[in-house]
Design a protein around this motif. Structure first.
Motif, PDB file in Angstrom:
ATOM      1  N   LEU A 196       0.830  -1.206   0.000  1.00 34.00           N
ATOM      2  CA  LEU A 196       0.000   0.000   0.000  1.00 34.00           C
ATOM      3  C   LEU A 196       0.865   1.258   0.000  1.00 34.00           C
ATOM      4  O   LEU A 196       0.532   2.242  -0.673  1.00 34.00           O
ATOM      5  CB  LEU A 196      -0.955   0.000   1.197  1.00 34.00           C
ATOM      6  CG  LEU A 196      -2.179  -0.901   1.041  1.00 34.00           C
ATOM      7  CD1 LEU A 196      -2.941  -1.007   2.365  1.00 34.00           C
ATOM      8  CD2 LEU A 196      -3.093  -0.395  -0.058  1.00 34.00           C
ATOM      9  N   HIS A 197       1.972   1.229   0.714  1.00 38.92           N
ATOM     10  CA  HIS A 197       2.901   2.368   0.664  1.00 38.92           C
ATOM     11  C   HIS A 197       3.475   2.527  -0.748  1.00 38.92           C
ATOM     12  O   HIS A 197       3.645   3.654  -1.232  1.00 38.92           O
ATOM     13  CB  HIS A 197       4.014   2.221   1.699  1.00 38.92           C
ATOM     14  CG  HIS A 197       3.619   2.675   3.059  1.00 38.92           C
ATOM     15  ND1 HIS A 197       3.502   4.003   3.409  1.00 38.92           N
ATOM     16  CD2 HIS A 197       3.293   1.971   4.178  1.00 38.92           C
ATOM     17  CE1 HIS A 197       3.120   4.103   4.662  1.00 38.92           C
ATOM     18  NE2 HIS A 197       2.983   2.883   5.158  1.00 38.92           N
ATOM     19  N   GLY A 198       3.753   1.408  -1.411  1.00 39.00           N
ATOM     20  CA  GLY A 198       4.218   1.468  -2.791  1.00 39.00           C
ATOM     21  C   GLY A 198       3.160   2.047  -3.718  1.00 39.00           C
ATOM     22  O   GLY A 198       3.472   2.834  -4.623  1.00 39.00           O
TER      23      GLY A 198
ATOM     24  N   ASP B  43      -1.785   3.567  13.439  1.00 40.23           N
ATOM     25  CA  ASP B  43      -0.514   4.089  13.940  1.00 40.23           C
ATOM     26  C   ASP B  43       0.478   4.409  12.816  1.00 40.23           C
ATOM     27  O   ASP B  43       1.634   4.728  13.094  1.00 40.23           O
ATOM     28  CB  ASP B  43       0.117   3.082  14.902  1.00 40.23           C
ATOM     29  CG  ASP B  43       0.483   1.763  14.222  1.00 40.23           C
ATOM     30  OD1 ASP B  43      -0.161   1.418  13.203  1.00 40.23           O
ATOM     31  OD2 ASP B  43       1.399   1.081  14.703  1.00 40.23           O
ATOM     32  N   ASP B  44       0.055   4.352  11.557  1.00 39.49           N
ATOM     33  CA  ASP B  44       0.975   4.570  10.443  1.00 39.49           C
ATOM     34  C   ASP B  44       1.341   6.052  10.337  1.00 39.49           C
ATOM     35  O   ASP B  44       0.547   6.880   9.886  1.00 39.49           O
ATOM     36  CB  ASP B  44       0.359   4.086   9.135  1.00 39.49           C
ATOM     37  CG  ASP B  44       1.394   3.979   8.036  1.00 39.49           C
ATOM     38  OD1 ASP B  44       1.852   5.036   7.571  1.00 39.49           O
ATOM     39  OD2 ASP B  44       1.746   2.842   7.678  1.00 39.49           O
ATOM     40  N   ALA B  45       2.556   6.379  10.756  1.00 44.21           N
ATOM     41  CA  ALA B  45       2.998   7.781  10.825  1.00 44.21           C
ATOM     42  C   ALA B  45       3.078   8.437   9.446  1.00 44.21           C
ATOM     43  O   ALA B  45       2.710   9.608   9.303  1.00 44.21           O
ATOM     44  CB  ALA B  45       4.349   7.865  11.529  1.00 44.21           C
ATOM     45  N   ASP B  46       3.550   7.708   8.428  1.00 41.46           N
ATOM     46  CA  ASP B  46       3.655   8.293   7.088  1.00 41.46           C
ATOM     47  C   ASP B  46       2.279   8.673   6.540  1.00 41.46           C
ATOM     48  O   ASP B  46       2.114   9.735   5.945  1.00 41.46           O
ATOM     49  CB  ASP B  46       4.339   7.315   6.126  1.00 41.46           C
ATOM     50  CG  ASP B  46       5.801   7.098   6.447  1.00 41.46           C
ATOM     51  OD1 ASP B  46       6.408   7.983   7.090  1.00 41.46           O
ATOM     52  OD2 ASP B  46       6.342   6.043   6.064  1.00 41.46           O
TER      53      ASP B  46
ATOM     54  N   GLU C 145      -5.780   6.879   3.614  1.00 38.48           N
ATOM     55  CA  GLU C 145      -6.941   6.718   4.499  1.00 38.48           C
ATOM     56  C   GLU C 145      -7.235   5.235   4.725  1.00 38.48           C
ATOM     57  O   GLU C 145      -7.574   4.824   5.830  1.00 38.48           O
ATOM     58  CB  GLU C 145      -8.164   7.443   3.942  1.00 38.48           C
ATOM     59  CG  GLU C 145      -8.119   8.943   4.106  1.00 38.48           C
ATOM     60  CD  GLU C 145      -8.071   9.399   5.568  1.00 38.48           C
ATOM     61  OE1 GLU C 145      -8.889   8.937   6.385  1.00 38.48           O
ATOM     62  OE2 GLU C 145      -7.195  10.222   5.890  1.00 38.48           O
ATOM     63  N   LEU C 146      -7.102   4.438   3.664  1.00 34.66           N
ATOM     64  CA  LEU C 146      -7.285   2.994   3.801  1.00 34.66           C
ATOM     65  C   LEU C 146      -6.227   2.422   4.737  1.00 34.66           C
ATOM     66  O   LEU C 146      -6.539   1.623   5.628  1.00 34.66           O
ATOM     67  CB  LEU C 146      -7.216   2.309   2.438  1.00 34.66           C
ATOM     68  CG  LEU C 146      -7.254   0.781   2.457  1.00 34.66           C
ATOM     69  CD1 LEU C 146      -8.541   0.270   3.093  1.00 34.66           C
ATOM     70  CD2 LEU C 146      -7.095   0.242   1.050  1.00 34.66           C
TER      71      LEU C 146
ATOM     72  N   GLY D 101      -5.642  11.806  20.774  1.00 38.03           N
ATOM     73  CA  GLY D 101      -6.076  11.341  19.463  1.00 38.03           C
ATOM     74  C   GLY D 101      -5.463  12.138  18.329  1.00 38.03           C
ATOM     75  O   GLY D 101      -4.580  12.966  18.530  1.00 38.03           O
ATOM     76  N   TRP D 102      -5.950  11.883  17.126  1.00 37.24           N
ATOM     77  CA  TRP D 102      -5.467  12.530  15.923  1.00 37.24           C
ATOM     78  C   TRP D 102      -6.633  13.171  15.200  1.00 37.24           C
ATOM     79  O   TRP D 102      -7.747  12.662  15.220  1.00 37.24           O
ATOM     80  CB  TRP D 102      -4.779  11.519  15.004  1.00 37.24           C
ATOM     81  CG  TRP D 102      -3.525  10.989  15.593  1.00 37.24           C
ATOM     82  CD1 TRP D 102      -3.389   9.907  16.413  1.00 37.24           C
ATOM     83  CD2 TRP D 102      -2.225  11.537  15.449  1.00 37.24           C
ATOM     84  NE1 TRP D 102      -2.081   9.749  16.774  1.00 37.24           N
ATOM     85  CE2 TRP D 102      -1.343  10.740  16.188  1.00 37.24           C
ATOM     86  CE3 TRP D 102      -1.714  12.624  14.751  1.00 37.24           C
ATOM     87  CZ2 TRP D 102       0.012  10.983  16.257  1.00 37.24           C
ATOM     88  CZ3 TRP D 102      -0.360  12.874  14.818  1.00 37.24           C
ATOM     89  CH2 TRP D 102       0.492  12.051  15.567  1.00 37.24           C
TER      90      TRP D 102
END
Length: 189
Positions: A50-52, A79-82, A71-72, A95-96
């Motif tokens: 997914l990052h790719g 917790d995915d910082a990128d 968003e997915l 929260g975020w």
């Protein structure tokens, strides 16, 4: 003066039942127990893929699609910082929030057919890898993991018609008269 709680047989029995339930955790449904190691490996590979996909979206100037991919990612791995950084999330308390952030537009449409093909390929890979990972599990557990994978695959490739059909969806008029993907059982005859 210290107050010592009285012995309560009802609370004691409830505690014993809870302890017994925890000891018999092997009989709980697979999704409630956590991911088996092979499923964890598939999910780790999915995260990398997914990052790719998001990197491809950036290079093809598909910024709205990159936003959707992140968003997915965040729906599966909060917790995915990128992904949080790219989509403009800021920390608020514990929260975020992405308050005020709007989905950007895709700057070039030329990359969309390639993106859809990549999404379909990723969804197919994910379903096959999950099926392989759950091989040998109890039938109910395997079905639960494969059902989850199918729902996530539909999110991975929302325009993949064969996958939507496999998920029990049809392209029909919705409540407001607009055509959209709906579960078969929700379509009026």
């Amino acid at each position: 003066m210290s107050h010592r709680p009285r012995f309560c047989p009802l609370r004691f029995a409830a505690g014993l039942l809870l302890a017994a339930a925890l000891l018999v955790g092997a009989h709980t449904p697979a999704l409630a127990r956590g991911e088996p190691p092979k499923v964890q490996a598939v999910h780790a590979a999915l995260r990398t893929k997914l990052h790719g996909l998001a990197k491809y979206c950036t290079s093809a100037k598909l910024f709205g699609s990159r936003y959707d991919v992140y968003e997915l990612l965040l729906s599966i791995w909060p917790d995915d910082a990128d992904a949080r950084k790219s989509n403009g999330y800021t920390q608020e308390g514990i929260g975020w929030s992405a308050q005020g952030r709007k989905r950007p537009r895709n700057m070039k449409a030329a990359g969309l057919p390639t993106l859809k093909a990549m999404q379909a390929e990723l969804a197919d890979w994910y379903l096959e890898a999950t099926a392989e990972a759950v091989r040998g599990m109890a039938p109910g557990d395997a079905a639960a993991w494969q059902g989850r994978a199918l729902r996530e695959a539909v999110q991975l490739a929302p325009a993949y018609e064969a996958l939507r059909t496999r998920n029990g969806e049809v392209f029909a008029k919705g409540a407001k008269g607009k055509k959209q993907w709906l579960l078969v059982e929700s379509v009026r005859s």
